[in-house]
Design an enzyme around this catalytic site. Structure first.
Site, mmCIF file in Angstrom:
data_model
loop_
_atom_site.group_PDB
_atom_site.id
_atom_site.type_symbol
_atom_site.label_atom_id
_atom_site.label_comp_id
_atom_site.label_asym_id
_atom_site.label_seq_id
_atom_site.Cartn_x
_atom_site.Cartn_y
_atom_site.Cartn_z
ATOM 1 C CE LYS A 113 11.099 12.916 -6.277
ATOM 2 N NZ LYS A 113 10.423 13.725 -5.284
ATOM 3 C CE LYS A 210 15.952 19.126 -0.827
ATOM 4 N NZ LYS A 210 14.578 19.438 -0.478
ATOM 5 C CE LYS A 213 12.947 13.891 5.519
ATOM 6 N NZ LYS A 213 11.694 14.174 6.245
HETATM 7 P P1 TYM Z 1 10.387 17.644 4.229
HETATM 8 O O1 TYM Z 1 9.825 16.494 4.998
HETATM 9 O O2 TYM Z 1 11.206 17.358 3.027
HETATM 10 O O3 TYM Z 1 11.273 18.566 5.183
HETATM 11 C C1 TYM Z 1 10.804 19.082 6.422
HETATM 12 C C2 TYM Z 1 11.360 20.487 6.630
HETATM 13 O O4 TYM Z 1 12.797 20.471 6.584
HETATM 14 C C3 TYM Z 1 13.269 21.448 5.666
HETATM 15 N N1 TYM Z 1 14.518 20.931 5.041
HETATM 16 C C4 TYM Z 1 15.679 21.606 4.994
HETATM 17 N N2 TYM Z 1 16.028 22.831 5.442
HETATM 18 C C5 TYM Z 1 17.309 23.229 5.265
HETATM 19 N N3 TYM Z 1 18.264 22.462 4.657
HETATM 20 C C6 TYM Z 1 17.963 21.229 4.188
HETATM 21 N N4 TYM Z 1 18.905 20.484 3.611
HETATM 22 C C7 TYM Z 1 16.615 20.750 4.335
HETATM 23 N N5 TYM Z 1 15.963 19.594 4.006
HETATM 24 C C8 TYM Z 1 14.686 19.734 4.434
HETATM 25 C C9 TYM Z 1 12.151 21.615 4.653
HETATM 26 O O5 TYM Z 1 12.210 22.879 4.034
HETATM 27 C C10 TYM Z 1 10.918 21.460 5.513
HETATM 28 O O6 TYM Z 1 10.559 22.699 6.103
HETATM 29 N N6 TYM Z 1 6.553 19.360 1.440
HETATM 30 C C11 TYM Z 1 7.118 19.363 2.804
HETATM 31 C C12 TYM Z 1 6.173 18.814 3.848
HETATM 32 C C13 TYM Z 1 4.863 19.501 3.949
HETATM 33 C C14 TYM Z 1 4.595 20.807 4.457
HETATM 34 C C15 TYM Z 1 3.195 20.992 4.399
HETATM 35 C C16 TYM Z 1 5.416 21.820 4.937
HETATM 36 C C17 TYM Z 1 3.641 18.980 3.625
HETATM 37 N N7 TYM Z 1 2.650 19.851 3.886
HETATM 38 C C18 TYM Z 1 2.577 22.189 4.818
HETATM 39 C C19 TYM Z 1 4.808 23.025 5.357
HETATM 40 C C20 TYM Z 1 3.414 23.179 5.289
HETATM 41 C C21 TYM Z 1 8.363 18.478 2.797
HETATM 42 O O7 TYM Z 1 8.527 17.603 1.972
HETATM 43 O O8 TYM Z 1 9.212 18.672 3.862
#
Ligand code: TYM
Length: 343
Positions: A113, A210, A213
């Site tokens: 970022k 990757k 969103k």
């Molecule tokens: P987020 O919202 O970006 O994504 C949710 C989950 O999807 C997985 N993911 C992917 N896996 C494979 N290929 C991809 N292209 C891909 N894009 C996203 C992410 O690894 C995630 O598991 N920081 C976290 C949210 C969070 C969280 C937590 C997760 C907040 N608190 C506590 C676990 C435990 C996030 O931004 O996920």
């Protein structure tokens, strides 16, 4: 005893990367373990980037709908909005007071970022933007909130995609630091559960990064809400290469490898088995037609369920979930306060 926690940001519709990297696993874990399970829509994380209030409100309901449609069962899992359980922010503050700033400024997500991971020209334009919009404290502190999410429920296992592994490591470090500082064994050291085969689903347009969103191009991802026509045209335009034949080679042929991974995951087969199918028909077109078909079939039942669920029911599920989560959260936070001397 086993406790599972995971979260997803309510920014846009979930895509195939979220589904294959995390959500599919979330659903399976409901059947394969007897753990207590918490799944959270992490709206406090979402606001570390600018959000439109009306859009955010709607996105949270839509995300809950998507999760239920994918098979999250409210009788089995506690599904809730993070901001409805104030203990998350309170525990984050406690952790803020022990976590070295250096741990956070070294995180790759923060550095990307900041722009330090990009070319110098790009980084120049990013820091111009930084002057006007400014990088916020919340963004630097994002991983500490994530640690608080997980440790608030004393979670032992966290199902996530590969991109979250660094955040998990930080969570373990924070837990260790807290336990040492206050001479307690309050917090367990949680482990990640990452899907074995495809750890990462890549962008359809730039298979070097990757599927995300936040990618400005909707062509780069398959949303769980995409119609069959949208899936068809996105896959047809997905970047591949001019090399003859179908082989799995993520380094030299990342686009083809990504399509093969998607197909293998959705069919529950190995990549070798899928490659074997293409021994005689060796065209990218054939591969794309097959992948399209598999994706459309996988999305059908999810989309039907999304249409069926009404917002009132979904809100009720979220409210019940928050009540359940809160009762555990407040008890654990109380133990934490005791260890520190706050009560
Ligand atoms: P987020 O919202 O970006 O994504 C949710 C989950 O999807 C997985 N993911 C992917 N896996 C494979 N290929 C991809 N292209 C891909 N894009 C996203 C992410 O690894 C995630 O598991 N920081 C976290 C949210 C969070 C969280 C937590 C997760 C907040 N608190 C506590 C676990 C435990 C996030 O931004 O996920």
């Amino acid at each position: 005893s086993k406790v599972i926690f995971s979260g997803i940001q309510p920014t846009g519709t979930p895509h195939l990367g979220n589904y294959l990297g995390a959500l599919y696993n979330w659903v399976q874990l409901q059947k394969s373990t007897d753990a207590t399970i918490y799944y959270s829509i992490v709206d406090l994380h979402a606001i570390t980037m600018p959000q439109n209030p009306a859009t955010l409100r709607q996105a949270k309901i839509d995300m809950a709908k998507s999760l239920l449609a994918c098979g999250i069962d409210p009788k089995r899992s506690v599904l809730f909005e993070q901001s409805k359980v104030k203990e998350h922010a309170e525990l984050q503050w406690i952790f803020n007071c022990i976590t070295p700033v250096g741990w956070l400024s070294r995180m790759t997500q923060w550095k990307s970022k900041l722009g330090t991971n990009t070319s110098s020209t790009h980084s120049q334009s990013l820091s111009d933007e930084t002057l006007t919009t400014g990088l916020k404290m919340g963004l630097l502190d994002y991983p500490v909130l994530q640690a608080a999410d997980i440790l608030l429920y004393k979670a032992t296992h966290v199902p996530v995609g590969e991109d979250q592994l660094q955040h998990l490591e930080l969570t373990r470090d924070v837990a260790t630091l807290f336990n040492k500082t206050f001479k307690t064994r309050l917090f367990p050291l949680p482990e990640a559960i990452v899907p074995p085969a495809t750890k990462r689903i890549m962008s359809l347009r730039q298979p070097g990064s990757k599927m995300s969103k936040s990618d400005p191009s909707d062509q780069s991802r398959i949303n769980l809400t995409d119609s069959p026509d949208e899936v068809q045209s996105k896959i047809a335009r997905a970047q591949t290469d001019g090399i003859r034949g179908i082989t799995f080679d993520p380094v030299n042929r990342p686009g083809v490898a990504n399509l093969l991974s998607i197909q293998a995951e959705l069919e529950g087969r190995t990549i070798e088995q899928v490659v074997e199918d293409f021994k005689s028909v060796q065209s990218n077109k054939e591969l794309k037609d097959r992948v399209t078909e598999v994706i459309v079939e996988a999305l059908k039942p999810i989309q039907a369920e999304m249409r069926r669920l009404d917002a009132g029911y979904v809100q009720q599920v979220l409210n019940d979930g928050a009540d359940k989560a809160r009762s555990v959260a407040s008890e654990n936070l109380h133990s934490c306060f005791k260890a520190i001397g706050l009560v």
